[in-house]
Design a protein around this motif. Sequence first.
Motif, mmCIF file in Angstrom:
data_model
loop_
_atom_site.group_PDB
_atom_site.id
_atom_site.type_symbol
_atom_site.label_atom_id
_atom_site.label_comp_id
_atom_site.label_asym_id
_atom_site.label_seq_id
_atom_site.Cartn_x
_atom_site.Cartn_y
_atom_site.Cartn_z
ATOM 1 N N PRO A 52 36.065 43.068 33.141
ATOM 2 C CA PRO A 52 36.224 42.934 34.585
ATOM 3 C C PRO A 52 35.924 44.428 35.017
ATOM 4 C CG PRO A 52 38.316 43.151 33.697
ATOM 5 C CD PRO A 52 37.372 42.878 32.572
ATOM 6 N N ALA A 389 40.232 35.175 31.318
ATOM 7 C CA ALA A 389 41.042 35.982 31.491
ATOM 8 C C ALA A 389 42.714 35.590 31.936
ATOM 9 C CB ALA A 389 40.716 36.415 33.033
ATOM 10 N N HIS A 390 43.509 36.116 31.650
ATOM 11 C CA HIS A 390 44.955 36.246 31.895
ATOM 12 C C HIS A 390 45.517 36.940 33.290
ATOM 13 C CE1 HIS A 390 45.381 34.033 28.089
ATOM 14 N NE2 HIS A 390 44.804 34.993 27.451
ATOM 15 N N TRP A 431 32.762 40.530 36.685
ATOM 16 C CA TRP A 431 32.881 40.137 35.607
ATOM 17 C C TRP A 431 31.506 40.051 34.745
ATOM 18 C CZ3 TRP A 431 37.965 39.211 33.943
ATOM 19 C CH2 TRP A 431 38.901 38.910 34.992
#
Length: 434
Positions: A52, A389-390, A431
């Motif tokens: 990112p 992603a988290h 991203w």
Amino acid sequence: MPKSFFAIVLGSLALLAAAVLGTVAYLMTHAAPTGPVFPVYAYNNPEVSYVPQAVGFPIVGHPMITHVAIADLEKTGLPGILVCDATANRIGWIRQSPRGVFTEQFIGDPVEGPAHIAVCDMNGDGLPDLLVASMGRILPNNDRIGKIIVMENLGGGKFRNRVIAEGIARVNDVRGADIAGHGRIDLVTGQFGYVQGEMRWMENLGDWKFKTHILLSEPGTIMTPIADFEHTGRPDIAALVSQDSEQVFGQVHLFRNLGGGQLEDTVIWKTTNIEYGSSGMIEGDLNGDGLLDLVFSNGDGFNSAFAAPAPWHGLQWLENQGHGSFAYHRIGDSPGCYSPVCVDLSGKGHGHLDIVTVSAFNNSLDASAVTMTAWLNDGHENFTPVALAHEPTSLVTVTAGDLDGNGVPVLVTGGMNAYPPYAKMSRVTLWRRH
């Protein structure tokens, strides 16, 4: 107090009661799963990994980015990012110049509650204009404060706001296409309202004048993709409707273009689950048969203040079988699922499309909760979910495009930080493949 106030209160209580009953009914009629309710994600999958990069203005307060899109507004071959910023009530343009350097500026006049932006040359001058859906206010409201706005591209980074319609149910979506076949770009809108709303197409009469044709008078239209679904050479209109007045709480319409501005409405899918939470829809040929399919998500949580995702949240596609017939396929469960985008993530043109979705809310205090997912297509329409992603959390919009000029699509997300705990916030994030 006015009678309408009590009607709204009673209606809200009825919806709450129906929601509880709907949840109980769902759980009673679905067998207990033998494993996790949500998919087991292939974390850190080396095949698809992204890095990112925050782009545009820095985070101030609680950013509410409702939509992002990629477009080359200057025809330089260096596309930038368009941003609907509902905190600033402005449209942002993250300009790319030179390659890889991104600088944001606000363009045009303020827009109250910008919800969606589309790119379309409305006046045939070769410059991309912007179609902006104005809700007036983003969070639930039943006032007729919506606007349809065309931001006319004057060149040199300057735009003129033209208000095509105002004082209407809040506008969630505006798209452009020659619906009537007269050589001019007409407009199609989805208007949610709250307990009222509508869907319309605006016939372009020329000289920035439009005639309204109402397609639906019920509340709930949130997305209106336009494409030639019938292979007739005429643009048809699909509509994702999150609720209507007949106790149907999620459905997809197809308005088949018969020519001459005549549209035939067919409901191609529906559900009676009051908490279904329709949240996004896009067209794409998933199986490579030359017919455009529809991919749609359900994961909305605005009506529950993002309290918790529901076990039926997820992703599905409607396979276009021709002649107005579509077959429903569940792709997979995904809590808080939003904003599907169809894209060949490899950039190799292998002939089949993957899907990327984000999660607007997914237990944001849980570090293992997934906020962006790739659904990898094996070429036979078997989709494997891979966690991308988290964090950041509260992602409500994602788009894909070749910003780097190498044929490999990058992803762009926007953060909708509307409710606490305001954890791991973002505004606009780019991203790139790792």
